[in-house]
Design a protein around this motif. Structure first.
Motif, short mmCIF file in Angstrom:
data_model
loop_
_atom_site.label_atom_id
_atom_site.label_comp_id
_atom_site.label_asym_id
_atom_site.label_seq_id
_atom_site.Cartn_x
_atom_site.Cartn_y
_atom_site.Cartn_z
N ASP A 39 31.86 39.50 36.62
CA ASP A 39 32.64 40.04 37.74
C ASP A 39 33.51 38.98 38.43
OD1 ASP A 39 30.58 38.61 38.85
OD2 ASP A 39 30.00 40.13 40.33
N ASP A 40 33.53 37.75 37.92
CA ASP A 40 34.44 36.74 38.47
C ASP A 40 35.89 37.19 38.36
OD1 ASP A 40 32.42 34.96 39.14
OD2 ASP A 40 32.65 33.74 37.32
N ILE A 41 36.69 36.85 39.35
CA ILE A 41 38.12 37.13 39.30
C ILE A 41 38.85 35.81 39.38
CG2 ILE A 41 40.08 38.25 40.44
CD1 ILE A 41 38.05 40.36 41.45
N LEU A 42 39.63 35.52 38.36
CA LEU A 42 40.35 34.25 38.27
C LEU A 42 41.80 34.45 38.69
CD1 LEU A 42 40.02 31.26 37.23
CD2 LEU A 42 41.06 32.08 35.10
N ILE A 43 42.26 33.60 39.60
CA ILE A 43 43.66 33.59 40.02
C ILE A 43 44.30 32.38 39.36
CG2 ILE A 43 45.23 33.46 41.98
CD1 ILE A 43 42.43 34.40 43.53
N ALA A 44 45.15 32.63 38.39
CA ALA A 44 45.74 31.55 37.59
C ALA A 44 47.25 31.48 37.85
CB ALA A 44 45.49 31.78 36.10
N ILE A 57 45.40 37.58 49.73
CA ILE A 57 45.39 39.04 49.60
C ILE A 57 44.06 39.52 49.01
CG2 ILE A 57 46.39 40.96 48.29
CD1 ILE A 57 49.14 39.66 48.72
N LEU A 58 43.64 38.88 47.92
CA LEU A 58 42.38 39.29 47.28
C LEU A 58 41.18 39.02 48.18
CD1 LEU A 58 42.94 38.14 43.59
CD2 LEU A 58 42.80 40.48 44.44
N ASP A 59 41.19 37.90 48.88
CA ASP A 59 40.11 37.56 49.79
C ASP A 59 39.97 38.64 50.87
OD1 ASP A 59 38.14 35.75 50.99
OD2 ASP A 59 39.64 35.46 52.56
N GLN A 60 41.09 39.12 51.38
CA GLN A 60 41.05 40.16 52.42
C GLN A 60 40.64 41.51 51.85
OE1 GLN A 60 44.30 39.88 55.62
NE2 GLN A 60 45.23 39.10 53.75
N LEU A 61 41.10 41.83 50.65
CA LEU A 61 40.76 43.12 50.06
C LEU A 61 39.26 43.23 49.76
CD1 LEU A 61 43.76 43.60 47.58
CD2 LEU A 61 43.26 45.02 49.59
N VAL A 221 46.18 44.29 55.39
CA VAL A 221 46.27 43.13 54.51
C VAL A 221 47.73 42.70 54.33
CG1 VAL A 221 45.88 42.30 52.15
CG2 VAL A 221 44.12 43.66 53.30
N ARG A 222 48.59 43.67 54.12
CA ARG A 222 50.01 43.35 53.93
C ARG A 222 50.59 42.65 55.16
NH1 ARG A 222 51.84 48.15 52.62
NH2 ARG A 222 52.87 48.65 54.58
N GLU A 223 50.20 43.11 56.34
CA GLU A 223 50.69 42.50 57.57
C GLU A 223 50.18 41.06 57.71
OE1 GLU A 223 52.48 41.78 61.22
OE2 GLU A 223 52.87 43.40 59.77
N ARG A 224 48.90 40.87 57.47
CA ARG A 224 48.32 39.53 57.60
C ARG A 224 48.88 38.55 56.57
NH1 ARG A 224 41.81 40.41 58.51
NH2 ARG A 224 41.90 41.18 60.66
N SER A 225 49.24 39.09 55.40
CA SER A 225 49.69 38.22 54.31
C SER A 225 51.20 38.02 54.28
CB SER A 225 49.20 38.76 52.97
OG SER A 225 49.72 40.04 52.72
N GLN A 226 51.91 38.48 55.31
CA GLN A 226 53.32 38.14 55.42
C GLN A 226 53.44 36.63 55.58
OE1 GLN A 226 55.16 40.41 58.55
NE2 GLN A 226 55.10 42.31 57.40
N PHE A 227 54.49 36.07 55.01
CA PHE A 227 54.60 34.61 54.93
C PHE A 227 54.48 33.95 56.30
CE2 PHE A 227 56.86 30.57 54.78
CZ PHE A 227 56.28 29.99 53.67
N ASP A 228 55.21 34.44 57.27
CA ASP A 228 55.20 33.81 58.60
C ASP A 228 53.81 33.87 59.24
OD1 ASP A 228 57.82 33.12 58.37
OD2 ASP A 228 58.59 34.80 59.55
N ASN A 229 53.07 34.94 58.98
CA ASN A 229 51.72 35.06 59.53
C ASN A 229 50.75 34.10 58.84
OD1 ASN A 229 52.51 37.01 61.37
ND2 ASN A 229 51.99 38.72 60.01
N MET A 230 50.89 33.96 57.53
CA MET A 230 50.04 33.01 56.81
C MET A 230 50.37 31.57 57.24
SD MET A 230 49.51 34.33 52.90
CE MET A 230 51.23 34.10 52.44
N LYS A 231 51.64 31.29 57.44
CA LYS A 231 52.07 29.94 57.82
C LYS A 231 51.46 29.51 59.15
CE LYS A 231 56.23 27.06 57.97
NZ LYS A 231 57.69 27.03 57.69
N LYS A 232 51.21 30.47 60.04
CA LYS A 232 50.63 30.17 61.36
C LYS A 232 49.11 30.18 61.35
CE LYS A 232 53.11 33.48 63.23
NZ LYS A 232 53.79 34.44 64.16
N ASN A 233 48.52 30.65 60.26
CA ASN A 233 47.07 30.82 60.18
C ASN A 233 46.42 29.54 59.63
OD1 ASN A 233 44.42 31.52 59.60
ND2 ASN A 233 44.95 33.55 58.80
#
Length: 291
Positions: A39-44, A57-61, A221-233
């Motif tokens: 069940d591992d999910i690899l992000i490559a 995105i995956l972490d939040q989902l 998730v889409r709102e939180r993962s917007q670039f500007d929001n991630m940049k401030k997080n």
């Protein structure tokens, strides 16, 4: 975090035909013997192609976000082995979340065989070569665990020659693309598609993973993962990583498609395009440099 003293910037060397540094090869036997779970999910990805974006995105989902935990700890970097901090393997051994989300920049031929044996799902993200080169340049400027980038002109030539950590962009994206043609457990995504319509690409990702998230959850998730929001997080933007010097450049710089136009001269762009056509002539893999 108080900045710890790092050894001098690493040097590139040839490692089984791929340019690497010791920070990704010193733990090689343990990496190759890593035991993946079904069940591992690899992000490559090739470096600077949207790894953090898709990881977040995956972490939040998958996981409850009520208690903030740094993404670096939630999605361990498989092959990373830097003195003074736990290795990627050590972090994975202690990870209690299920499924485990695992990050790698390894070219397809270097992936530990247990990922294939366990039929793990792989999410591969690719970014057009010109924007990828620009982002990689600024990343190497601010990341003290990367080789000294030199000036933009010399860096671009190295990028074209494949003398980058994790090797040639061309070999990386085409190697994973070819593997995808015979392996249905690989979901191949494009950074440009993500920028164009994050919701659509998130739906495709959820379909691949068999996730049935609600519309409300996906919107959040889409709102939180917007670039500007991630940049401030600070849990996402790598501001806690002691190897990165934000006085030189932020880890998350622009997150745009087409920023290469602000860096390439006309002559550089023409030379790059000619070289690109030669190297990509035998693949059906296509990228957009503007949207």
């Amino acid at each position: 975090m108080e900045r710890m003293e790092l050894p001098p910037r690493p040097k590139l060397f040839d490692f089984h035909g791929v340019s690497m540094t010791n920070y990704f090869t010193d733990n090689w036997n343990n990496v190759q013997n890593f035991q993946a779970r079904p069940d591992d999910i690899l992000i490559a990805t090739y470096p600077k192609a949207g790894t953090t974006w898709v990881s977040y995105i995956l972490d939040q989902l998958y996981y409850d976000q009520s208690s903030p935990v740094c993404l670096l700890d939630r999605v361990p970097f498989l092959e990373l082995h830097i003195p003074l901090i736990p290795s990627g393997i050590e972090m994975l051994d202690k990870l209690t979340t299920t499924p485990r989300l695992i990050k790698t920049h390894l070219p397809v031929q270097f992936l530990p065989k247990s990922f294939w044996e366990q039929k793990c799902r792989v999410v591969y993200v690719a970014r057009n070569a010109k924007d990828n080169a620009v982002s990689y340049f600024h990343f190497d400027r601010m990341n003290m665990a990367q080789p000294e980038p030199g000036d933009w002109n010399n860096f671009l030539q190295r990028f074209m020659d494949g003398k980058m950590v994790f090797g040639s962009w061309y070999d990386h994206v085409t190697g994973w693309w070819e593997k995808k043609q015979t392996n249905s457990n690989i979901h191949y995504m494009f950074y440009e598609d993500m920028i164009e319509d994050t919701g659509r690409e998130m739906d495709r990702l959820c379909s691949f993973l068999g996730l049935s998230s609600s519309t409300e959850d996906k919107d959040r998730v889409r709102e939180r993962s917007q670039f500007d929001n991630m940049k401030k997080n600070n849990m996402v933007n790598y501001s806690t990583d002691f190897v990165m010097d934000f006085k030189i450049s932020p880890f998350m710089r622009k997150g745009k498609v087409g920023d290469w136009k602000n860096h390439f001269t006309v002559a550089q762009s023409e030379q790059f395009d000619d070289d690109y056509k030669r190297k990509m002539k035998n693949t059906h893999l296509q990228f957009r440099t503007t949207i």
